[in-house]
Design an enzyme around this catalytic site. Structure first.
Site, PDB file in Angstrom:
ATOM      1  N   PRO A   2       0.804  -1.176   0.000  1.00 11.62           N
ATOM      2  CA  PRO A   2       0.000   0.000   0.000  1.00 11.62           C
ATOM      3  C   PRO A   2       0.860   1.259   0.000  1.00 11.62           C
ATOM      4  CG  PRO A   2      -0.609  -1.526   1.750  1.00 11.62           C
ATOM      5  CD  PRO A   2       0.395  -2.179   0.880  1.00 11.62           C
ATOM      6  N   GLU A   3       0.701   2.064  -0.990  1.00 11.15           N
ATOM      7  CA  GLU A   3       1.282   3.412  -1.005  1.00 11.15           C
ATOM      8  C   GLU A   3       0.157   4.371  -0.642  1.00 11.15           C
ATOM      9  OE1 GLU A   3       3.656   4.113  -4.548  1.00 11.15           O
ATOM     10  OE2 GLU A   3       3.842   1.967  -4.877  1.00 11.15           O
ATOM     11  N   HIS A  93      -2.621 -15.037   9.387  1.00  5.97           N
ATOM     12  CA  HIS A  93      -1.819 -13.860   9.722  1.00  5.97           C
ATOM     13  C   HIS A  93      -2.671 -12.727  10.291  1.00  5.97           C
ATOM     14  CE1 HIS A  93       1.581 -15.846   7.909  1.00  5.97           C
ATOM     15  NE2 HIS A  93       0.905 -16.005   6.788  1.00  5.97           N
ATOM     16  N   ARG A 112       3.676 -10.697   5.857  1.00  4.78           N
ATOM     17  CA  ARG A 112       5.131 -10.504   5.916  1.00  4.78           C
ATOM     18  C   ARG A 112       5.576  -9.811   7.212  1.00  4.78           C
ATOM     19  NH1 ARG A 112       7.116  -8.403   0.151  1.00  4.78           N
ATOM     20  NH2 ARG A 112       9.147  -8.784   1.095  1.00  4.78           N
ATOM     21  N   ARG A 155      20.986  17.386  -4.231  1.00  8.26           N
ATOM     22  CA  ARG A 155      21.004  15.923  -4.188  1.00  8.26           C
ATOM     23  C   ARG A 155      21.568  15.365  -5.477  1.00  8.26           C
ATOM     24  NH1 ARG A 155      17.448  12.515  -0.740  1.00  8.26           N
ATOM     25  NH2 ARG A 155      16.726  13.878   0.915  1.00  8.26           N
TER      26      ARG A 155
END
Length: 280
Positions: A2-3, A93, A112, A155
């Site tokens: 998920p972003e 899970h 995970r 940067r």
DNA sequence: CGGCAAACCTGCGAGC
DNA sequence: TGCTCGCAGGTTTGCC
């Protein structure tokens, strides 16, 4: 994981079902995920009413009626599923299960275990170690080309890596960085500092457009992500470049056999996807 | 400080 | 069928 669009979709699902409800049962089925759970987490949550659901970057914030805030992160594979029937046998899970006074059951499932859940105080939220260094929210008015340029200045690392850095801009991940760079016509290989100025002028609206479209589609479901309802998101069908190596670029008219189509490369140990003809 | 690789953990698909 | 390998949406840490 998920972003931002996936987390935002989850927040909206939680908000619709949880705000105003009281947590009557909190079941913690393991000691922690990426971080240990606070020892007194069930005691601090049980009996509390949810007053609001918020989001900062990829963190979900559940605001409670006693000034406490639960902070959740879904990591790569975390899911928050709302069921209506209590008593279903726990899944493999399912790590935390919250039950509300009107019978909603919120399950935090994470195969995970890269996710996290912890507790903070509302008054100390802005200074919380997980949140304090985060860059601007890309959908907020403060995320301007000028603001982005300032954070890219100096940067030398590739723009791809810079946009994944949550202190530059909060909430982008591997999918939406590739998609945004494509729509802005900027190569993922460009040094970040070189994108300040005109590049940032294209990048800021591209990021906004991609994120908004993804939220409208309910996010992207690749492997693990689902909405709180269990439904899949469908923005993955609209990817221009992500996971499309060798396929035709949606903006190029030309023969894939001739151009090679979309390229994949590895940067900072993650895959980047781009069209070398349209991004430089 | 910058940048990269590896680590955390499990599951899945591809290939043999 | 069953094994091994590589890869996956994130973040942190440690090492040049």
């Amino acid at each position: 994981m998920p972003e931002l669009p996936e987390v935002e979709t989850v927040c909206r699902g939680l908000s619709a079902r949880l705000v105003g409800r009281r947590l009557v049962r909190v079941e913690q089925r393991r000691p922690g995920l990426r971080l240990p759970f606070p020892e007194d987490m069930p005691a601090r949550l049980t009996g509390r009413r949810v007053v609001a659901i918020g989001r900062r970057a990829k963190y979900i914030l559940i605001h409670l009626d006693d000034g406490g805030v639960a902070i959740l992160h879904l990591g790569m594979s975390g899911r928050l599923i709302i069921a209506e029937a209590p008593g279903a046998p726990p899944g493999r899970h399912d790590h935390v299960v919250l039950t509300t006074d009107d019978g909603a059951v919120v399950v935090f499932n994470d195969a995970r275990r890269f996710g996290l859940m912890t507790l903070a105080l509302e008054a100390e939220l802005a200074a919380h170690p997980l949140l304090v260094g985060l860059g601007p929210e890309p959908l907020s008015p403060g995320f301007t080309p000028k603001a982005l340029s300032a954070r890219l200045a100096g940067r030398g690392s590739p723009i791809k890596a810079a946009l994944l850095d949550q202190t530059v801009v909060a909430g982008l991940g591997n999918i939406y960085v590739s998609e945004s760079l494509f729509h802005a016509g900027i190569s993922p290989l460009r040094p970040a500092a070189s994108v300040a100025g005109a590049g940032a002028g294209r990048l800021v609206p591209a990021i906004r457009r991609v994120l908004k479209a993804a939220i409208a589609a309910g996010g992207s479901s690749l492997r693990d992500y689902v909405q709180t309802s269990g439904e899949l998101g469908y923005f993955q069908h609209r990817f221009a470049v992500y996971d499309r190596a060798g396929q035709p670029c949606p903006g190029c008219c030309c023969d894939v056999a001739e151009t090679g189509g979309i390229r994949r490369l590895t940067q900072a140990n993650r895959s980047s996807y781009y069209c070398p003809r349209r991004q430089d």
